[in-house]
Design an enzyme around this catalytic site. Structure first.
Site, mmCIF file in Angstrom:
data_model
loop_
_atom_site.group_PDB
_atom_site.id
_atom_site.type_symbol
_atom_site.label_atom_id
_atom_site.label_comp_id
_atom_site.label_asym_id
_atom_site.label_seq_id
_atom_site.Cartn_x
_atom_site.Cartn_y
_atom_site.Cartn_z
ATOM 1 C CD GLN A 66 69.454 8.544 32.160
ATOM 2 O OE1 GLN A 66 69.828 7.536 32.743
ATOM 3 N NE2 GLN A 66 70.206 9.627 32.076
ATOM 4 C CB CYS A 96 75.986 4.451 29.862
ATOM 5 S SG CYS A 96 76.501 2.973 30.743
ATOM 6 C CE LYS A 135 74.002 12.235 33.958
ATOM 7 N NZ LYS A 135 74.833 11.048 33.705
ATOM 8 C CG HIS A 164 80.079 12.779 33.518
ATOM 9 N ND1 HIS A 164 80.232 11.418 33.623
ATOM 10 C CD2 HIS A 164 81.081 13.321 34.266
ATOM 11 C CE1 HIS A 164 81.293 11.148 34.368
ATOM 12 N NE2 HIS A 164 81.820 12.285 34.775
ATOM 13 N N GLY A 220 76.088 13.434 41.385
ATOM 14 C CA GLY A 220 75.905 11.987 41.328
ATOM 15 C C GLY A 220 76.481 11.314 42.553
ATOM 16 N NE ARG A 221 81.359 9.587 40.560
ATOM 17 C CZ ARG A 221 82.532 9.787 39.996
ATOM 18 N NH1 ARG A 221 83.433 8.832 40.051
ATOM 19 N NH2 ARG A 221 82.812 10.924 39.410
#
Ligand code: FMN
EC number: 1.3.1.-
Length: 314
Positions: A66, A96, A135, A164, A220-221
């Protein structure tokens, strides 16, 4: 329905050591995204990024590199670099949320700049044959910003858009915007992947029922907190394996040994492990107590003792 599970990148967590250990000990993830490469004004790839993408460090994994950038030349430079390593695809981060990134017009701070997105994609597709995927968050200020980006993306052979379902200014606070994600599904023919707050088998099933046309899911998390999760989803099981603690212990020790070799000094090693335990503690019956115990361990000896006690207690 057949589906694919992807490991969503987390800078500082999902490096090659984590990816290999997770894949070997638990499995369940089809493809891992590597955390983003960010250049600092120079066309030079930092050695930590190089190590993370080396084919010999990823030889049993499916990995997609990425980039985070708002510059076509940087994109082309990194594309060439990853192609030389054998990768076919480069994922572009427009998600981000951190001010150091968004204030420079990158990450989710770039979503509203459709002209710039178009200019970069135009140049990249003219001058490279790299496969590009995206993304993104839904926007920076509003959940509708992404809807203006779709017509731009649709002009290019974008492989997929992983979303996301938050906005940048939320950071990680508040919930995901599922109605806004539905609006994305309704407003584009691009291939969409869902990302956000998949933390349990029940949550996965809930999302799958809500978005029946989605067949790619990014975790993810939830994967750091519970590395068992993807295999439990795949096995359609709410039960942990009987040897849960044995497997967790093997996972922990693999990471701990790896970081003890690569990081210099106990402070760095303990800091790295403390960060991981912020997530790991969730699969224990008393997460708060477990995390506190780890935080209290200020030396290697105390840390190892604390981990042994935690694992023994289960
Ligand atoms: C510490 C941290 C680092 C992250 N690093 C990246 C990154 O390098 N690239 C990226 O696309 N997303 C990054 N993310 C976002 C995650 O990949 C993911 O999109 C987000 O956490 C939502 O999914 P989740 O609820 O399953 O965690 C990061 C998130 C966190 C918390």
């Amino acid at each position: 329905m057949d589906y694919t599970l992807l490991s969503s990148p987390l800078q500082g967590f999902t490096d090659f050591r984590f990816r290999n250990a997770q894949n070997k000990i638990f499995g369940g993830i089809d493809t891992y995204y590597a955390p983003y490469i960010r250049l600092n004004g120079k066309l030079v790839i930092k050695s930590s990024y190089q190590r993370d993408l080396l084919p010999e460090n990823n030889n049993t994994l499916e990995v997609i590199p990425q980039i985070i950038t708002n510059d076509a030349d940087e994109f082309l430079f990194v594309s060439k670099y990853v192609q030389e390593l054998g990768y076919k695809e480069l994922n572009w981060n427009l998600g981000c949320p951190y001010p150091m990134v968004t204030k420079c017009g990158m990450g989710s701070g770039l979503i509203s700049n459709t002209e710039k997105i178009n200019q970069i994609l135009h140049k990249v597709h003219n001058e490279s044959d790299i496969i590009v995927s995206m993304k993104m968050r839904l926007g920076y200020d509003t959940t509708e910003e992404i809807l203006d980006v779709f017509p731009i993306l649709e002009k290019y052979p974008i492989k997929n858009v992983a979303i996301h379902a938050r906005i940048g200014k939320q950071l990680y606070k508040g919930g995901v915007h599922l109605d806004a994600f539905q609006a994305c599904v309704d407003n584009t023919k691009l291939k969409l992947y869902y990302n956000g707050d998949i933390t349990s088998v029940a949550k996965f099933k809930e999302m799958q029922a809500r978005f029946p046309t989605i067949d790619h899911w990014m975790i993810g998390r939830g994967l750091i907190a519970d590395p068992f999760l993807p295999s439990m989803i795949k096995n359609d099981s709410f039960e942990y394996p009987k040897n849960k603690m044995e497997l967790f212990s093997e996972f922990h020790d693999t990471l701990y040994e790896g970081y003890s070799e690569s990081l210099s000094g106990s402070t760095h090693i303990l800091l790295k492990m403390h960060h991981l335990w912020e997530y790991f503690s969730v699969i224990f019956s008393n997460p708060h107590k477990v995390h506190k115990k780890i935080k209290k361990a200020k030396s290697i000896r105390n840390y190892e003792q604390a981990v042994a006690e935690i694992v023994k207690a289960g």
